[in-house]
Design an enzyme around this catalytic site. Structure first.
Site, short mmCIF file in Angstrom:
data_model
loop_
_atom_site.label_atom_id
_atom_site.label_comp_id
_atom_site.label_asym_id
_atom_site.label_seq_id
_atom_site.Cartn_x
_atom_site.Cartn_y
_atom_site.Cartn_z
CD GLU A 181 58.59 -45.86 12.30
OE1 GLU A 181 59.97 -45.69 12.97
OE2 GLU A 181 58.64 -45.55 11.19
C1 LIG Z 1 48.79 -47.39 10.43
C2 LIG Z 1 49.89 -48.40 10.58
C3 LIG Z 1 50.82 -48.51 9.92
C4 LIG Z 1 51.80 -49.59 9.98
N1 LIG Z 1 52.86 -49.70 9.13
C5 LIG Z 1 53.81 -50.88 9.31
C6 LIG Z 1 54.74 -50.96 8.27
O1 LIG Z 1 54.98 -50.41 7.34
N2 LIG Z 1 55.53 -52.19 8.14
C7 LIG Z 1 55.35 -52.97 9.12
O2 LIG Z 1 55.94 -53.98 9.25
N3 LIG Z 1 54.29 -52.88 10.22
C8 LIG Z 1 53.53 -51.71 10.11
N4 LIG Z 1 52.77 -51.49 11.11
C9 LIG Z 1 52.48 -52.51 12.30
C10 LIG Z 1 52.96 -52.07 13.53
O3 LIG Z 1 54.29 -51.83 13.55
C11 LIG Z 1 52.48 -53.02 14.53
O4 LIG Z 1 50.78 -52.88 14.77
C12 LIG Z 1 52.83 -52.71 15.90
O5 LIG Z 1 54.24 -53.10 15.95
C13 LIG Z 1 52.16 -53.28 17.25
O6 LIG Z 1 51.87 -54.68 16.67
P1 LIG Z 1 50.44 -55.26 16.87
O7 LIG Z 1 49.41 -54.05 16.25
O8 LIG Z 1 50.25 -56.68 16.33
O9 LIG Z 1 50.36 -55.15 18.38
P2 LIG Z 1 50.51 -56.31 19.51
O10 LIG Z 1 51.84 -56.80 19.41
O11 LIG Z 1 49.53 -57.33 19.60
O12 LIG Z 1 50.33 -55.38 20.86
C14 LIG Z 1 49.10 -55.06 21.54
C15 LIG Z 1 49.29 -54.37 22.86
O13 LIG Z 1 49.99 -55.31 23.74
C16 LIG Z 1 51.37 -54.44 23.96
N5 LIG Z 1 52.33 -55.73 24.05
C17 LIG Z 1 52.69 -56.54 23.31
N6 LIG Z 1 53.82 -57.47 23.81
C18 LIG Z 1 54.02 -56.96 24.91
C19 LIG Z 1 54.76 -57.24 25.89
N7 LIG Z 1 55.72 -58.21 25.84
N8 LIG Z 1 54.85 -56.70 27.08
C20 LIG Z 1 54.03 -55.81 27.48
N9 LIG Z 1 53.11 -55.24 26.47
C21 LIG Z 1 53.14 -56.02 25.29
C22 LIG Z 1 51.52 -53.76 23.03
O14 LIG Z 1 52.41 -52.66 23.47
C23 LIG Z 1 50.21 -53.21 22.47
O15 LIG Z 1 49.70 -52.18 23.67
C24 LIG Z 1 51.76 -50.63 10.85
C25 LIG Z 1 50.61 -50.44 12.04
C26 LIG Z 1 49.81 -49.20 11.71
C27 LIG Z 1 48.45 -49.18 12.71
#
Ligand SMILES: Cc1cc2nc3c(=O)[nH]c(=O)nc-3n(C[C@H](O)[C@H](O)[C@H](O)COP(=O)(O)OP(=O)(O)OC[C@H]3O[C@@H](n4cnc5c(N)ncnc54)[C@H](O)[C@@H]3O)c2cc1C
Ligand SMILES: Cc1cc2nc3c(=O)[nH]c(=O)nc-3n(C[C@H](O)[C@H](O)[C@H](O)COP(=O)(O)OP(=O)(O)OC[C@H]3O[C@@H](n4cnc5c(N)ncnc54)[C@H](O)[C@@H]3O)c2cc1C
Lengths: 591, 248
Positions: free
Chosen positions: A403
Site C-alpha cells: 500500500e
Molecule cells: C504480501 C503482498 C501483498 C500485496 N498485495 C497487493 C495487492 O493486493 N494489490 C496490488 O496491486 N499490489 C499488492 N502488493 C504489491 C505491493 O504494493 C508492492 O510490493 C509495493 O508497492 C512495492 O513495490 P515493489 O515490491 O515492486 O518494490 P519496488 O517499487 O521495486 O521498490 C523496492 C525498494 O525501492 C524503493 N523505492 C522505489 N522507488 C523509489 C523512489 N522513487 N525513491 C526512493 N526509493 C524508492 C522502495 O521503497 C523499496 O524499498 C503486495 C505485495 C506483497 C508483498
C-alpha cells in the site's frame, strides 16, 4: 476526488474545515486547530455496536488460535474458514445497509480490523484487502448500476474482491503499468497483461484492475473484471515470509473482453482512482497495526511479570520497563493519528492524503518496533515458534512495504507539503507539481502566502493553539508551535535553494517528512490527551504522561532534523553509496 | 409457543475476580461483564426450539441496572425476538428475582420459562425452583437434554447419580446445565439487526414486587491464597512430615 460526505455527528465536526489539510498547513507554519481539537468521537451508531462486535470477534477468533497458527504454517486459509468469515459478516463491513452490508464508518471499520489483527494478521488481510482496496473503488466511484449489480454479493462475501495494480515492472512506480486495455469499435475493451502479488488473488471473484489505455481521456483506466470471465486466471499461492495464510497470487488477463459499463470511474482517470482508493484505505492498515500493538503489549506484560531472573520478575528491571512504556506510547500515538484520519474521511474532508500517509508510516513502523521489543522481552522464548512473537514479527513486516512503501510515502508527505508551498512561491509552481500526477492546486493565493510568511516571523513564540490546555499539555503544545514554524522555514529554504531540483533531494525530503510526521502525530496525541482530561477519563494521567514523553522525544528528533537541513553528511553518504554500489559489495576483509 | 428466557449479566467468567479494598463487594468497574453462561445456554435452547418450529417467540428478560441495555442487545443479537429490562439499581436475591419473573409471566403468558441453573456470580441455584413453586407449575432443573412434544417436555437431568429423565406438563420451568448445548457465535450483521428489535424497560418499583431479600452481606473477602506445596521423596517422608505438622 468525490467522497460522499457522511453526515458528521461529533462535536468536532461542527467547526471542521473540510477543505483544509492539517498536514499541508504545517508546511506554512500553521496549526489548523479546528481540525485537531477536540479529539473526534466514534459516531454514536457505531459506538453502540462496536462493543458487541469486539466481543463477538473475540468469541469467534479466540478459540481458533491454534488453527490460525496452523493456517500460517500451511500457508492457506481453508475454504471452511473463509466460509466462517462470510458467515460472521466480515465481508460487508463498509458496504451500506441497503446493499446488505453493515455500513460502518471508516473509524468503526478500522476498529474492527484492530480487533481481528489482535488475533491474526492474515484474517485482517483477507477481509481488509476486500474492503479497504478490493471493492473500495466501487464504493467511491461506481455507478448506481455497478453498485446494484455487485455490492450485495460483495457484502455477503459470495464474491470476494481484490485490487490489481502491481506488476513485475510497476511496483512503487504504479503509473508505469503495462497491462493494456484497448477499446473496440463497440466500445468494449480488450484487456491483456499480468498482475503480481495480488492479495485475495486466488479466492476473489471481483477484481478492480488498472490498465494502460491510450485514449485521449488519459493513460490509465480502472476496470471491474470478474474472475469467471473468459481469459482470467490466477497463479498459485505465493510462499511468503508473513501473512502466509492470506492468499497472494498473480492474476493474468488474456484477451479478456470487458464491457464498457465495467469501466470504474472515468476513462483515463485510473491513476486518480487508484490513489483515492489507497488513501481512503490506509486507516484499515493503521487500525490493524494498532490492534497488533495491543496484543504485543498484553503478551509483553504477562511475560515480564511471569518471568523471574536474578530472583525477581524481569518486569522490575528498567530496561524491560522502558520497552513496555515505549510500546504504550507508540500505541497511543498511532491510535490517535489513525482515528483522526478516519474522522477526516468520515466527515467528508477532501484533502487528507498527506495525513493518511503519515498515519500509515507511523503506525506500520510503530508495530514493527513493538514486535521487535516484545520478542526481545520474551528472550529465547520469543524466538521459538510455539510462541506467537515470531509470527507477529513476520506478519507485521509487510506493513511498511505494501500500500505504498514507507519510502515512497515519506517522499509523498514531503512533496505534497512542499508542492503547496512551492505553488505559493509562484515561480516554483512547476517544481514539484507533476511528481505524483496530481495537478497543482492553489494558484493565485500568493497573497495568502505573503500573509502567512508575515505571521510566521511575527508568530514565533506566540500561542497558535488557542484553547485552554492542562499545564503539562500547554508546555507540550509550545514544542509544536515552535517546530511548525521551523518546518515552514525549512520548506521555504529548500524550495529557494533547490527550486525544481528539490524533487531529487531525497535526504532533505526525508527530514521534512519526518518533521511533518512528528508534528502531525504529536498534535493528535496532544488533542487526544486534552480530550481525555476534559472527560475526566480514568486514563487521563497516563495520557498526559504519554503526551509529555512523546513530545520530548519528538522535540529531539525535530531539533536533529532542523539542524540536518544545513549541517549533514548527505554528500559523503552519497559518495559512499556510489562506491559500494559500483563494486556491488564492500571490498574489505580482515584476512 | 412463547419462551421466556432469564438472561442475567455477570462478571465475565474469564475475569479474575477482585474484592474491593473495603470488602463491600467485588470490583465491577472497568471489568468485562457478560451474560451468565448458563443463561446463554438457556437462550440457545430456546432459539433451537424456535428453529425447529416448536417455538415462535423468544423473549429475553433481565433484572438489573440501567446500563444492562447493551447486555440485552447481545441477547437480541444472538437471536431473541424481544427483550424486557426490569430496571433496578439494587442487587436482588433469588426470591425477589423469582417474584419479579412471576410478574413477567403474568404479563407475557409464556408456555415455557428457561433459566440457568445458577448464575456464576452468587451461585445461588434457587431462582428456577422458587419460580416454579410461586407459579405453581412443574420444574425440571439441571437439564442436559430437552425434547418437547405437544404440551409435555421430556427432560434429561444431570443428577449426582447420573442422568434422570422426567416428563413434565407445560407450562413449566426448565433450568439448564452445562452440557445442554453449545451457544452459537453472534454474527456481526445480527448485532446490527438487534438495534431495531423491541426492548421494553419496566422499573422494578412499578411491578409491585414484594422484596424477598432476607440475607444481609456483611463482608466480602478473597479466598485465602494457597500456600506453596513441598515435594516429598516417598511415603515415609510424607508420613513423617504429616506427623511433625500434627496432621495425623
Ligand atoms: C504480501 C503482498 C501483498 C500485496 N498485495 C497487493 C495487492 O493486493 N494489490 C496490488 O496491486 N499490489 C499488492 N502488493 C504489491 C505491493 O504494493 C508492492 O510490493 C509495493 O508497492 C512495492 O513495490 P515493489 O515490491 O515492486 O518494490 P519496488 O517499487 O521495486 O521498490 C523496492 C525498494 O525501492 C524503493 N523505492 C522505489 N522507488 C523509489 C523512489 N522513487 N525513491 C526512493 N526509493 C524508492 C522502495 O521503497 C523499496 O524499498 C503486495 C505485495 C506483497 C508483498
Ligand atoms: C536459538 C537459540 C540457541 C541457543 N543456544 C544456546 C546454547 O547453545 N547454549 C546455552 O547455554 N544457551 C543457549 N541458548 C539460550 C540463550 O543464551 C538464552 O535464551 C539467553 O541467555 C536469554 O535467556 P532467556 O531466554 O532465558 O531470557 P531471559 O533471561 O528470561 O530474558 C528475558 C528478557 O529480560 C531481559 N533481562 C533479563 N534480566 C535482566 C536484567 N537484570 N536487567 C534488565 N533486563 C533483563 C533480557 O535482556 C531479555 O530481554 C540459546 C537460545 C536460543 C533461542
Amino acid at each position: 476526488m468525490e467522497t460522499p460526505a457522511i453526515p458528521a455527528v461529533s462535536a468536532a465536526a461542527d467547526t471542521l474545515r473540510r477543505d483544509l489539510s492539517v498536514a499541508k498547513n504545517l508546511f506554512f507554519g500553521e496549526i489548523v486547530e479546528e481540525n485537531l481539537f477536540p479529539y473526534p468521537k466514534m459516531r454514536e451508531r457505531d459506538r453502540d455496536m462496536l462493543g458487541a462486535m469486539v466481543d463477538a470477534l473475540d468469541d469467534f477468533l479466540a478459540p481458533k488460535h491454534a488453527d490460525l497458527a496452523h493456517y500460517d504454517r500451511n500457508a492457506e486459509q481453508p475454504p471452511e474458514f473463509i466460509q466462517a468469515l462470510r458467515d460472521m459478516g466480515l465481508f460487508g463491513l463498509i458496504i451500506p445497509e441497503e446493499f446488505g452490508g453493515l455500513g460502518l464508518s471508516n473509524a468503526a471499520y478500522a476498529r474492527v480490523l484492530a480487533q481481528t489483527s489482535s488475533h491474526d494478521s492474515s484474517v485482517s488481510l483477507t477481509i481488509g484487502a476486500h474492503s479497504s482496496i478490493g471493492m473500495k473503488g466501487l464504493l467511491l466511484f461506481g455507478s448506481d448500476a455497478q453498485k446494484a449489480r455487485y455490492l450485495p454479493r460483495l457484502a455477503s462475501g459470495e464474491i470476494i474482491a481484490a485490487f490489481c495494480l502491481t506488476e513485475s515492472g510497476a511496483g512503487s512506480d504504479a503509473a508505469s503499468v503495462r497491462t493494456k486495455a484497448t477499446r473496440g469499435d463497440d466500445g468494449s475493451w480488450l484487456l491483456n497483461g499480468e498482475k503480481i502479488w495480488i492479495t485475495n488473488g486466488g479466492i476473489a471473484g471481483f477484481y478492480t484492475v488498472f490498465a494502460k489505455t491510450d485514449t485521449p481521456e488519459g493513460k490509465m483506466t480502472a476496470f471491474i473484471v470478474e474472475a469467471g470471465q473468459q481469459g482470467v486466471s490466477h497463479g498459485p499461492h505465493e510462499d511468503k515470509m508473513g501473512i502466509r495464510a492470506s492468499s497472494t497470487t498473480t492474476v493474468a488477463f488474456s484477451d479478456v473482453r470487458v464491457a464498457a459499463e465495467n469501466v470504474l470511474g472515468e476513462v483515463g482517470k485510473g491513476f486518480k482512482v487508484a490513489m483515492a482508493i489507497l488513501n481512503n484505505g490506509r486507516t484499515g492498515l493503521g487500525g490493524g497495526a494498532v490492534g497488533g500493538m495491543k496484543t504485543l503489549i498484553r503478551l509483553a506484560c504477562a511475560q515480564a511479570k511471569d518471568r523471574k531472573q536474578f530472583g525477581r520478575p524481569i518486569a522490575e528491571f528498567g530496561l524491560v520497563r522502558e520497552k513496555i512504556a515505549q510500546m504504550s506510547i507508540d500505541c497511543f500515538a498511532a491510535e490517535s493519528a489513525v482515528w483522526m484520519v478516519a474522522h477526516y474521511i468520515d466527515s467528508g474532508c477532501t484533502d487528507y492524503s498527506t495525513e493518511a500517509a503519515i498515519s500509515k508510516v507511523f503506525a506500520s513502523e510503530a508495530v514493527q518496533r513493538a514486535s521487535y521489543e516484545a520478542l526481545q522481552i520474551a528472550g529465547g522464548n520469543g524466538f521459538m515458534r510455539e510462541f506467537p512473537y515470531e509470527q507477529i514479527t513476520r506478519d507485521t513486516r509487510i506493513l511498511s512495504i505494501f500500500e505504498g512503501t514507507n519510502e515512497i510515502l515519506r517522499l509523498y508527505i514531503a512533496l505534497s507539503g512542499l508542492k503547496d508551498v512551492g505553488a505559493n512561491l509562484g515561480e516554483l509552481k512547476s517544481a514539484v507539481g507533476n511528481i505524483f500526477n496530481d495537478p497543482i492546486k492553489g494558484f493565485g493565493v500568493l497573497s495568502t502566502y505573503v500573509r502567512r510568511k508575515a505571521s510566521e516571523t511575527t508568530g514565533y513564540g506566540t500561542d497558535k493553539i488557542l484553547r485552554e490546555l492542562h499545564p503539562s499539555l500547554r508546555k507540550a503544545a509550545a514544542t509544536y508551535e515552535k517546530y511548525v514554524v521551523e518546518l515552514s522555514k525549512a520548506a521555504d529554504g529548500l524550495l529557494r535553494q533547490f527550486g525544481k531540483a528539490i524533487a531529487d533531494q531525497q535526504h532533505a525530503q526525508k527530514r521534512i517528512a519526518d518533521m511533518a510526521i512528528d508534528l502531525f502525530v504529536g498534535l493528535c496525541v496532544l488533542s487526544r490527551a486534552d480530550s481525555l482530561v476534559r472527560e475526566n477519563h480514568a486514563e487521563q494521567h497516563n495520557a498526559i504522561g504519554i503526551a509529555e514523553i512523546f513530545t520530548r522525544q519528538a522535540r529531539r528528533r525535530l531539533m536533529r532534523n532542523v539542524r540536518g537541513m544545513t549541517i549533514n553528511e548527505d554528500k559523503a553518504i552519497e559518495a559512499l553509496a556510489s562506491a559500494v554500489l559500483e563494486k556491488g559489495a564492500v571490498g574489505w576483509d580482515v584476512i | 409457543m412463547k419462551i421466556l428466557v432469564g438472561y442475567k449479566r455477570v462478571v465475565d467468567y474469564n475475569v479474575r475476580i477482585q474484592v474491593k479494598p473495603d470488602g463491600s463487594g467485588v470490583v465491577t468497574e472497568g471489568v468485562k461483564l457478560s451474560a451468565n453462561p448458563f443463561d446463554e445456554i438457556a437462550l440457545e435452547e430456546a432459539l433451537r426450539l424456535r428453529e425447529k418450529g416448536i417455538a415462535t417467540d423468544v423473549v429475553v428478560a433481565t433484572i438489573g441496572p440501567a446500563d444492562c441495555q447493551a447486555h440485552l442487545r447481545n441477547g437480541l443479537a444472538m437471536g431473541a425476538n424481544r427483550a424486557i429490562h426490569v430496571v433496578t439499581s439494587e442487587a436482588i436475591q433469588p426470591l425477589t428475582a423469582a417474584r419479579t419473573l412471576l410478574k413477567l409471566i403474568e404479563k407475557e403468558q409464556p408456555d415455557l420459562v428457561i433459566l440457568g441453573k445458577q448464575a456464576i456470580d452468587d451461585d445461588c441455584n434457587q431462582t428456577g425452583q422458587m419460580l416454579a413453586a410461586l407459579w405453581n407449575r412443574p420444574q425440571a432443573t439441571f437439564a442436559s437434554k430437552v425434547e418437547i412434544s405437544g404440551s409435555t417436555a421430556k427432560v434429561t437431568r444431570e443428577v449426582d447419580a447420573g442422568l434422570e429423565t422426567i416428563e413434565i406438563d407445560l407450562p413449566a420451568v426448565i433450568t439448564t446445565d452445562l452440557r445442554l448445548n453449545e451457544p452459537r457465535f453472534t454474527k456481526l450483521p445480527d448485532i446490527m439487526k438487534a438495534k431495531s428489535k423491541p426492548l421494553e424497560s419496566i422499573p422494578l418499583e412499578s411491578l409491585g414486587v414484594e422484596s424477598g431479600d432476607s440475607l444481609k452481606t456483611t463482608a466480602y473477602a478473597a479466598p485465602p491464597k494457597r500456600s506453596k506445596g513441598v515435594m516429598v521423596k516417598d511415603v515415609a517422608e510424607l508420613v513423617a512430615l504429616l506427623k511433625t505438622k500434627g496432621l495425623v
